[in-house]
Design a protein around this motif. Structure first.
Motif, PDB file in Angstrom:
ATOM      1  N   VAL A   1       0.859  -1.189   0.000  1.00 50.60           N
ATOM      2  CA  VAL A   1       0.000   0.000   0.000  1.00 50.60           C
ATOM      3  C   VAL A   1       0.889   1.230   0.000  1.00 50.60           C
ATOM      4  CG1 VAL A   1      -1.822  -1.209   1.255  1.00 50.60           C
ATOM      5  CG2 VAL A   1      -0.153   0.150   2.520  1.00 50.60           C
ATOM      6  N   MET A   2       0.307   2.373  -0.357  1.00 49.06           N
ATOM      7  CA  MET A   2       1.060   3.626  -0.397  1.00 49.06           C
ATOM      8  C   MET A   2       0.329   4.701   0.395  1.00 49.06           C
ATOM      9  SD  MET A   2       2.432   3.941  -4.318  1.00 49.06           S
ATOM     10  CE  MET A   2       0.782   3.754  -4.998  1.00 49.06           C
ATOM     11  N   TRP A   3       1.098   5.536   1.086  1.00 47.74           N
ATOM     12  CA  TRP A   3       0.570   6.700   1.782  1.00 47.74           C
ATOM     13  C   TRP A   3       1.178   7.953   1.162  1.00 47.74           C
ATOM     14  CZ3 TRP A   3      -3.376   6.714   5.045  1.00 47.74           C
ATOM     15  CH2 TRP A   3      -3.688   5.550   5.752  1.00 47.74           C
ATOM     16  N   VAL A   4       0.345   8.952   0.900  1.00 49.17           N
ATOM     17  CA  VAL A   4       0.798  10.242   0.387  1.00 49.17           C
ATOM     18  C   VAL A   4       0.163  11.340   1.226  1.00 49.17           C
ATOM     19  CG1 VAL A   4       1.028  11.743  -1.623  1.00 49.17           C
ATOM     20  CG2 VAL A   4       0.840   9.256  -1.932  1.00 49.17           C
ATOM     21  N   LYS A   5       0.978  12.308   1.643  1.00 50.49           N
ATOM     22  CA  LYS A   5       0.437  13.442   2.390  1.00 50.49           C
ATOM     23  C   LYS A   5       0.185  14.597   1.437  1.00 50.49           C
ATOM     24  CE  LYS A   5       1.084  16.289   6.494  1.00 50.49           C
ATOM     25  NZ  LYS A   5       2.016  16.729   7.552  1.00 50.49           N
ATOM     26  N   ILE A   6      -1.088  15.000   1.320  1.00 55.67           N
ATOM     27  CA  ILE A   6      -1.478  16.053   0.392  1.00 55.67           C
ATOM     28  C   ILE A   6      -2.407  17.036   1.099  1.00 55.67           C
ATOM     29  CG2 ILE A   6      -2.612  16.589  -1.800  1.00 55.67           C
ATOM     30  CD1 ILE A   6      -2.010  13.747  -2.705  1.00 55.67           C
ATOM     31  N   ASP A   7      -1.971  18.276   1.215  1.00 53.83           N
ATOM     32  CA  ASP A   7      -2.825  19.363   1.704  1.00 53.83           C
ATOM     33  C   ASP A   7      -3.547  19.002   3.004  1.00 53.83           C
ATOM     34  OD1 ASP A   7      -4.044  21.830   1.738  1.00 53.83           O
ATOM     35  OD2 ASP A   7      -5.735  21.192   0.496  1.00 53.83           O
ATOM     36  N   ARG A   8      -2.783  18.737   4.061  1.00 52.90           N
ATOM     37  CA  ARG A   8      -3.309  18.464   5.401  1.00 52.90           C
ATOM     38  C   ARG A   8      -4.224  17.235   5.425  1.00 52.90           C
ATOM     39  NH1 ARG A   8      -5.362  23.920   8.216  1.00 52.90           N
ATOM     40  NH2 ARG A   8      -5.252  22.530  10.028  1.00 52.90           N
ATOM     41  N   SER A   9      -3.905  16.295   4.549  1.00 58.69           N
ATOM     42  CA  SER A   9      -4.637  15.030   4.507  1.00 58.69           C
ATOM     43  C   SER A   9      -3.656  13.908   4.175  1.00 58.69           C
ATOM     44  CB  SER A   9      -5.743  15.058   3.459  1.00 58.69           C
ATOM     45  OG  SER A   9      -6.704  16.043   3.748  1.00 58.69           O
ATOM     46  N   PHE A  10      -4.006  12.705   4.615  1.00 62.62           N
ATOM     47  CA  PHE A  10      -3.276  11.514   4.206  1.00 62.62           C
ATOM     48  C   PHE A  10      -4.147  10.760   3.198  1.00 62.62           C
ATOM     49  CE2 PHE A  10      -1.039  12.225   8.221  1.00 62.62           C
ATOM     50  CZ  PHE A  10       0.273  11.988   7.830  1.00 62.62           C
ATOM     51  N   VAL A  11      -3.522  10.314   2.099  1.00 60.17           N
ATOM     52  CA  VAL A  11      -4.237   9.543   1.083  1.00 60.17           C
ATOM     53  C   VAL A  11      -3.661   8.134   1.044  1.00 60.17           C
ATOM     54  CG1 VAL A  11      -4.795   9.342  -1.360  1.00 60.17           C
ATOM     55  CG2 VAL A  11      -4.742  11.604  -0.279  1.00 60.17           C
ATOM     56  N   LEU A  12      -4.532   7.165   1.223  1.00 63.72           N
ATOM     57  CA  LEU A  12      -4.143   5.753   1.192  1.00 63.72           C
ATOM     58  C   LEU A  12      -4.493   5.169  -0.179  1.00 63.72           C
ATOM     59  CD1 LEU A  12      -3.327   3.007   2.501  1.00 63.72           C
ATOM     60  CD2 LEU A  12      -5.691   2.831   3.314  1.00 63.72           C
ATOM     61  N   LYS A  13      -3.502   4.552  -0.820  1.00 63.67           N
ATOM     62  CA  LYS A  13      -3.713   3.911  -2.115  1.00 63.67           C
ATOM     63  C   LYS A  13      -3.547   2.407  -1.959  1.00 63.67           C
ATOM     64  CE  LYS A  13      -2.138   7.798  -4.966  1.00 63.67           C
ATOM     65  NZ  LYS A  13      -1.214   8.225  -6.050  1.00 63.67           N
ATOM     66  N   ILE A  14      -4.582   1.665  -2.357  1.00 65.85           N
ATOM     67  CA  ILE A  14      -4.585   0.204  -2.261  1.00 65.85           C
ATOM     68  C   ILE A  14      -4.985  -0.377  -3.615  1.00 65.85           C
ATOM     69  CG2 ILE A  14      -5.591  -1.804  -1.096  1.00 65.85           C
ATOM     70  CD1 ILE A  14      -6.192  -0.115   1.284  1.00 65.85           C
ATOM     71  N   LYS A  15      -4.311  -1.418  -4.029  1.00 65.95           N
ATOM     72  CA  LYS A  15      -4.708  -2.093  -5.255  1.00 65.95           C
ATOM     73  C   LYS A  15      -6.144  -2.595  -5.114  1.00 65.95           C
ATOM     74  CE  LYS A  15      -0.023  -3.645  -6.333  1.00 65.95           C
ATOM     75  NZ  LYS A  15       0.876  -4.814  -6.482  1.00 65.95           N
ATOM     76  N   LYS A  16      -6.910  -2.391  -6.153  1.00 62.10           N
ATOM     77  CA  LYS A  16      -8.324  -2.732  -6.086  1.00 62.10           C
ATOM     78  C   LYS A  16      -8.546  -4.206  -5.779  1.00 62.10           C
ATOM     79  CE  LYS A  16     -12.635  -1.570  -8.356  1.00 62.10           C
ATOM     80  NZ  LYS A  16     -13.252  -0.874  -9.520  1.00 62.10           N
ATOM     81  N   LYS A  17      -7.644  -5.046  -6.275  1.00 54.63           N
ATOM     82  CA  LYS A  17      -7.794  -6.475  -6.031  1.00 54.63           C
ATOM     83  C   LYS A  17      -7.533  -6.851  -4.571  1.00 54.63           C
ATOM     84  CE  LYS A  17      -3.036  -7.790  -7.289  1.00 54.63           C
ATOM     85  NZ  LYS A  17      -2.702  -8.530  -6.067  1.00 54.63           N
ATOM     86  N   ASP A  18      -6.851  -5.969  -3.822  1.00 54.17           N
ATOM     87  CA  ASP A  18      -6.534  -6.241  -2.408  1.00 54.17           C
ATOM     88  C   ASP A  18      -7.477  -5.554  -1.431  1.00 54.17           C
ATOM     89  OD1 ASP A  18      -4.303  -7.783  -3.086  1.00 54.17           O
ATOM     90  OD2 ASP A  18      -2.987  -6.025  -3.176  1.00 54.17           O
ATOM     91  N   ARG A  19      -8.324  -4.639  -1.920  1.00 50.52           N
ATOM     92  CA  ARG A  19      -9.100  -3.795  -1.002  1.00 50.52           C
ATOM     93  C   ARG A  19      -9.978  -4.605  -0.057  1.00 50.52           C
ATOM     94  NH1 ARG A  19     -14.104  -1.911  -0.535  1.00 50.52           N
ATOM     95  NH2 ARG A  19     -14.756  -2.932  -2.462  1.00 50.52           N
TER      96      ARG A  19
END
Length: 470
Positions: free
Chosen positions: A116-134
């Protein structure tokens, strides 16, 4: 040996040497890192991802608790240290350095075999997960984040004391050293309270099953100097709860009180000291009696007091309206009496490191004769004489005698005083036996100061043998 075998052997050896050199080159340079990044980017491009945003604030403008947990978790990942860049901040301690994720920085994590990936954007954290793993990992991954962040909080938590001033909370670090080993309370009572607190912490589901707010309330009452404030500090340290100390004299009206209550967080103590002073006719607080009752168990209190312990203190319950102290508003009543011989032995152990002494029998006789003082007064006498336990105990004996022993002990003291001439004597305001000339002048000054502090002490209250009422 055939020539082609020799050539084959040389070729294999050359390939091995070449691979070793390439491996060495990759690890000694950034090439291995670049190669890994290419592989990960290609993998990301060929899969479809779902994104989940965790904002810092909720829709109503309040702090998003999940954001704080994600922040703790992500900043604790080893990949933060291995990233291209990261932010460095000073911690709460002067020598602490804290690593924190920067804006637009990507941090990768692995959970249950999925990346999984975490990105910090504009006072928020965005979690990216492969759709097949969600479906497989999203819920357990978020539970994993809760568990790890709670553990981090618990290990590094610094308790805070919040004080209301001009309608706002001001906080300082809570460093009170009191704990259940140092408070001088009867052992049975101490164990009952610890057990009650432990049961409360574990009873969230039980309270909610009953349709009740997950809250516990205590009333600590008794004369001044009997250890009520130290007992509150011991509870805070025992549970690792922050303390919100409500000063009603600094609150303008009920609306201001409600706003302050809304700003309190879970896992905290809500403390109102000297409640009897605020409900007296001479009180100048802007809080009405109905506002106080709503603060104790109104709909607002029910809505924002989950996982909180409410503690009130007062010197006496005499003259207090029963509706204010009824079950539902106050769950447990605990009486804090003046010092008796058992409490005295606890003080001697804490202050002087003495569990037995030849003067204990004399002290016990004086207590049996009716003399008493507050634990704070006796503790102060022991503190200033801590270098000599014998001198400390003699100073306590003298003070107890001056405070009036009564019975046979008092008679023995009077007979002794009449039989031994004294050059001078002095009497303290408020009554009590006279001090004879044998009492050192320095001690008379010290005890005079102590008596001035406690001259307004309320009369002793009746209480049951356990000193705890439910």
């Amino acid at each position: 040996m055939p020539m082609f075998v020799v050539n084959l052997f040389l070729i294999i050896l050359l390939i091995i040497c070449l691979l070793f050199v390439v491996r060495l080159l990759l690890h000694r340079t950034a090439l291995i890192y670049v190669l890994r990044m290419w592989v990960e980017r290609i993998d990301d491009q060929i899969h479809v991802h779902q994104q989940f945003r965790v904002p810092e604030l909720n829709e109503n403008g309040q702090e998003n608790q999940l954001y704080r947990k994600v922040q703790l978790y992500v900043n604790s990942l080893a990949s933060v240290e291995d990233s291209d860049y990261t932010n460095l901040f000073s911690g709460e301690e002067s020598n602490d350095i804290v690593l924190a994720l920067g804006d637009d920085q990507i941090i990768r994590d692995t959970f249950l075999g999925a990346r999984v990936m975490w990105v910090k954007i504009d006072r928020s954290f965005v979690l990216k997960i492969k759709k097949k793993d969600r479906r497989r990992i999203l819920k357990p991954y978020l539970q994993h984040i809760h568990t790890i962040s709670n553990d981090i909080e618990q290990r590094g938590k610094k308790l805070k004391l919040y004080i209301n001033n001009k309608g706002k909370w001001r906080s300082v670090q809570f460093n009170h050293p009191s704990n259940f080993d140092t408070v001088v309370v009867h052992l049975d009572l101490k164990n009952k309270i610890k057990s009650d607190l432990e049961n409360f912490v574990k009873s969230k589901q039980y309270y909610h099953k009953l349709g009740r707010v997950w809250r516990r309330s205590y009333l600590l009452y008794g004369p001044s100097g009997t250890g009520k404030s130290s007992f509150i500090a011991a509870i805070a340290n025992f549970l690792s709860y922050d303390v919100y100390n409500f000063d009603f004299s600094q609150i303008e009206d009920g609306d201001n009180l409600n706003l302050l209550l809304l700003q309190t967080k879970g896992k905290s103590l809500i403390v109102v000291e000297d409640l009897d002073c605020y409900i007296s006719e001479k009180s100048k607080t802007g809080i009405s009696s109905s506002g106080l009752l709503n603060f104790m168990d109104g709909i607002l209190c029910s809505s924002c007091c989950d996982e909180k312990i409410v503690i009130f203190t007062m010197n006496s319950k005499e003259g207090i309206d029963f509706d204010l102290l009824r079950p539902g508003r106050i769950d447990v009543h605990i009486y804090f009496p003046l010092c008796d011989f058992n409490s005295f032995k606890g003080l001697a152990s804490n202050y002087l490191g003495v569990k037995e002494h030849k003067l204990f029998q004399q002290v016990e006789e004086i207590f049996q004769g009716g003399a008493t003082m507050s634990p704070a007064e006796i503790g102060e006498l022991m503190l200033v004489n801590r270098s000599s336990p014998t001198r400390a105990l003699k100073s306590v004996i003298t003070a107890l005698q001056a405070n009036g022993g009564g019975g046979k002990v008092a008679m023995r003291l009077r007979d002794s005083a009449e039989s031994s001439p004294a050059p001078s004597s002095a009497t303290e305001d408020g009554g009590g036996a006279p001090w004879k000339g044998t009492v050192p002048k320095e001690f008379r000054k010290l005890y005079g100061l102590l008596r001035l502090k406690s001259c307004n002490r309320p009369e002793s209250l009746d209480h049951d043998s356990d000193m705890i009422e439910r």
